[in-house]
Scaffold this motif. Sequence first.
Motif, PDB file in Angstrom:
ATOM      1  N   MET A  39      24.198   8.270  -6.923  1.00  0.00           N
ATOM      2  CA  MET A  39      25.323   7.514  -7.490  1.00  0.00           C
ATOM      3  C   MET A  39      25.238   6.069  -6.990  1.00  0.00           C
ATOM      4  O   MET A  39      24.618   5.805  -5.964  1.00  0.00           O
ATOM      5  CB  MET A  39      26.654   8.065  -6.962  1.00  0.00           C
ATOM      6  N   SER A  40      25.918   5.163  -7.670  1.00  0.00           N
ATOM      7  CA  SER A  40      25.992   3.791  -7.164  1.00  0.00           C
ATOM      8  C   SER A  40      27.254   3.644  -6.301  1.00  0.00           C
ATOM      9  O   SER A  40      28.201   4.430  -6.432  1.00  0.00           O
ATOM     10  CB  SER A  40      26.052   2.800  -8.324  1.00  0.00           C
ATOM     11  N   GLU A  41      27.223   2.640  -5.425  1.00  0.00           N
ATOM     12  CA  GLU A  41      28.432   2.351  -4.634  1.00  0.00           C
ATOM     13  C   GLU A  41      29.613   2.079  -5.575  1.00  0.00           C
ATOM     14  O   GLU A  41      30.740   2.496  -5.323  1.00  0.00           O
ATOM     15  CB  GLU A  41      28.195   1.135  -3.735  1.00  0.00           C
ATOM     16  N   ARG A  42      29.324   1.399  -6.681  1.00  0.00           N
ATOM     17  CA  ARG A  42      30.403   1.036  -7.614  1.00  0.00           C
ATOM     18  C   ARG A  42      31.005   2.270  -8.276  1.00  0.00           C
ATOM     19  O   ARG A  42      32.202   2.329  -8.556  1.00  0.00           O
ATOM     20  CB  ARG A  42      29.818   0.079  -8.649  1.00  0.00           C
ATOM     21  N   GLU A  43      30.161   3.256  -8.532  1.00  0.00           N
ATOM     22  CA  GLU A  43      30.636   4.505  -9.143  1.00  0.00           C
ATOM     23  C   GLU A  43      31.572   5.237  -8.175  1.00  0.00           C
ATOM     24  O   GLU A  43      32.619   5.768  -8.580  1.00  0.00           O
ATOM     25  CB  GLU A  43      29.422   5.377  -9.481  1.00  0.00           C
ATOM     26  N   VAL A  44      31.214   5.223  -6.905  1.00  0.00           N
ATOM     27  CA  VAL A  44      32.081   5.852  -5.892  1.00  0.00           C
ATOM     28  C   VAL A  44      33.424   5.114  -5.838  1.00  0.00           C
ATOM     29  O   VAL A  44      34.493   5.727  -5.780  1.00  0.00           O
ATOM     30  CB  VAL A  44      31.381   5.839  -4.509  1.00  0.00           C
ATOM     31  N   GLN A  45      33.365   3.790  -5.906  1.00  0.00           N
ATOM     32  CA  GLN A  45      34.595   2.985  -5.975  1.00  0.00           C
ATOM     33  C   GLN A  45      35.415   3.383  -7.197  1.00  0.00           C
ATOM     34  O   GLN A  45      36.636   3.594  -7.118  1.00  0.00           O
ATOM     35  CB  GLN A  45      34.213   1.492  -6.055  1.00  0.00           C
ATOM     36  N   GLY A  46      34.728   3.534  -8.333  1.00  0.00           N
ATOM     37  CA  GLY A  46      35.416   3.855  -9.583  1.00  0.00           C
ATOM     38  C   GLY A  46      36.110   5.207  -9.539  1.00  0.00           C
ATOM     39  O   GLY A  46      37.203   5.361 -10.107  1.00  0.00           O
ATOM     40  N   ILE A  47      35.493   6.175  -8.881  1.00  0.00           N
ATOM     41  CA  ILE A  47      36.119   7.504  -8.788  1.00  0.00           C
ATOM     42  C   ILE A  47      37.453   7.384  -8.056  1.00  0.00           C
ATOM     43  O   ILE A  47      38.480   7.916  -8.489  1.00  0.00           O
ATOM     44  CB  ILE A  47      35.174   8.503  -8.076  1.00  0.00           C
ATOM     45  N   LEU A 104      34.326  20.721   2.736  1.00  0.00           N
ATOM     46  CA  LEU A 104      34.865  20.252   1.454  1.00  0.00           C
ATOM     47  C   LEU A 104      33.747  19.784   0.522  1.00  0.00           C
ATOM     48  O   LEU A 104      33.772  20.040  -0.692  1.00  0.00           O
ATOM     49  CB  LEU A 104      35.867  19.114   1.685  1.00  0.00           C
ATOM     50  N   MET A 105      32.740  19.140   1.102  1.00  0.00           N
ATOM     51  CA  MET A 105      31.663  18.597   0.264  1.00  0.00           C
ATOM     52  C   MET A 105      30.801  19.693  -0.367  1.00  0.00           C
ATOM     53  O   MET A 105      30.080  19.429  -1.330  1.00  0.00           O
ATOM     54  CB  MET A 105      30.804  17.611   1.074  1.00  0.00           C
ATOM     55  N   LYS A 106      30.897  20.915   0.159  1.00  0.00           N
ATOM     56  CA  LYS A 106      30.149  22.042  -0.454  1.00  0.00           C
ATOM     57  C   LYS A 106      30.835  22.528  -1.729  1.00  0.00           C
ATOM     58  O   LYS A 106      30.249  23.265  -2.514  1.00  0.00           O
ATOM     59  CB  LYS A 106      30.065  23.206   0.535  1.00  0.00           C
ATOM     60  N   GLN A 107      32.091  22.162  -1.924  1.00  0.00           N
ATOM     61  CA  GLN A 107      32.837  22.677  -3.078  1.00  0.00           C
ATOM     62  C   GLN A 107      32.482  21.897  -4.349  1.00  0.00           C
ATOM     63  O   GLN A 107      32.170  20.712  -4.281  1.00  0.00           O
ATOM     64  CB  GLN A 107      34.339  22.578  -2.814  1.00  0.00           C
ATOM     65  N   PRO A 108      32.569  22.562  -5.502  1.00  0.00           N
ATOM     66  CA  PRO A 108      32.299  21.837  -6.755  1.00  0.00           C
ATOM     67  C   PRO A 108      33.414  20.843  -7.075  1.00  0.00           C
ATOM     68  O   PRO A 108      34.527  20.973  -6.572  1.00  0.00           O
ATOM     69  CB  PRO A 108      32.268  22.957  -7.806  1.00  0.00           C
ATOM     70  N   SER A 109      33.066  19.864  -7.901  1.00  0.00           N
ATOM     71  CA  SER A 109      34.040  18.854  -8.311  1.00  0.00           C
ATOM     72  C   SER A 109      34.196  18.897  -9.830  1.00  0.00           C
ATOM     73  O   SER A 109      33.216  19.134 -10.541  1.00  0.00           O
ATOM     74  CB  SER A 109      33.525  17.475  -7.904  1.00  0.00           C
ATOM     75  N   PRO A 110      35.396  18.631 -10.353  1.00  0.00           N
ATOM     76  CA  PRO A 110      35.546  18.545 -11.818  1.00  0.00           C
ATOM     77  C   PRO A 110      34.665  17.456 -12.412  1.00  0.00           C
ATOM     78  O   PRO A 110      34.331  17.487 -13.600  1.00  0.00           O
ATOM     79  CB  PRO A 110      37.030  18.201 -12.029  1.00  0.00           C
ATOM     80  N   LEU A 111      34.231  16.497 -11.574  1.00  0.00           N
ATOM     81  CA  LEU A 111      33.394  15.408 -12.102  1.00  0.00           C
ATOM     82  C   LEU A 111      31.928  15.815 -12.237  1.00  0.00           C
ATOM     83  O   LEU A 111      31.140  15.070 -12.806  1.00  0.00           O
ATOM     84  CB  LEU A 111      33.512  14.175 -11.198  1.00  0.00           C
ATOM     85  N   ASP A 112      31.557  17.010 -11.747  1.00  0.00           N
ATOM     86  CA  ASP A 112      30.157  17.436 -11.851  1.00  0.00           C
ATOM     87  C   ASP A 112      29.704  17.477 -13.308  1.00  0.00           C
ATOM     88  O   ASP A 112      28.528  17.268 -13.601  1.00  0.00           O
ATOM     89  CB  ASP A 112      29.968  18.830 -11.217  1.00  0.00           C
ATOM     90  N   SER A 113      30.640  17.775 -14.212  1.00  0.00           N
ATOM     91  CA  SER A 113      30.236  17.874 -15.626  1.00  0.00           C
ATOM     92  C   SER A 113      30.612  16.619 -16.422  1.00  0.00           C
ATOM     93  O   SER A 113      30.588  16.628 -17.642  1.00  0.00           O
ATOM     94  CB  SER A 113      30.887  19.110 -16.251  1.00  0.00           C
ATOM     95  N   PHE A 114      30.970  15.554 -15.718  1.00  0.00           N
ATOM     96  CA  PHE A 114      31.332  14.302 -16.399  1.00  0.00           C
ATOM     97  C   PHE A 114      30.064  13.469 -16.573  1.00  0.00           C
ATOM     98  O   PHE A 114      29.697  12.656 -15.742  1.00  0.00           O
ATOM     99  CB  PHE A 114      32.381  13.556 -15.567  1.00  0.00           C
TER     100      PHE A 114
END
Length: 245
Positions: free
Chosen positions: A8-16, A226-236
Amino acid sequence: MKAMKPGMSEREVQGIHEFVFKKYQAEYEGYPSIVGEGNNGCILHYIENYKPEISSDKMILMDLGAEYHGYTADVTRTIPVDGVFSDEERAIYDLVYKAQDAAINAAKPGVNIQRDLDRAIARKIINDGLVELGIIESPDDRHLFFPHGLGHHIGLDVHDKGNYDKLEPGMVITIEPGIYIPEGANCDKKWWGIAVRIEDCILITKEGSELLSDLAPRHSDEIEALMKQPSPLDSFILPDLEKGG
Ligand code: GLY
Ligand code: MN
Ligand code: MN
């Protein structure tokens, strides 16, 4: 934390983060968002958030806060991009955590942020820990690995005006120790590029304090779980514009 993926980009992490702020109807960001992978985390007000691909063997420092109905938050989490702390990352992270937790537990009316919480508790824990890790030689060494204050008032502004003499019930402050070891620092290079800040907002109460930002895990084991859990954004997944969709 669940959505974090290498590449991911730093900006994408910011955007989330900023999308989630809006989802909760926050009007603005409280201050320009800071998202820095690896060595970029050492730049205190790094707001370019430019790095196109964050690397699986680094940590990422994320300092973001929503402004909601005129009041701002100010929270930082630092997490391993691939969800697992290396030994060196965990050593630094857990030391910052220990300093932060001790300062949070000592915060109460009558206490002075700089003298009692910063110098006597958090900075002392960090200096003693840096000696134990062999990063500095003596707790009295002058160094730049914790180059900012422990906390500040927060409210209408992110660095709000306030009385720094004695804490009083009703005040809201941040507690934000950090350790930043830039590339080329005067220590074993296994530490280079590790930058950790943990920042939370606390409300001073009659007896002590209430942690306002505790929905976001702080402990290294909780973060890994927590980081092992899936995210709703995985399919985005968006169309690839270069291939014309
Ligand atoms: N986000 C700015 C600060 O932590 O003070
Ligand atoms: Mn702050
Ligand atoms: Mn901050």
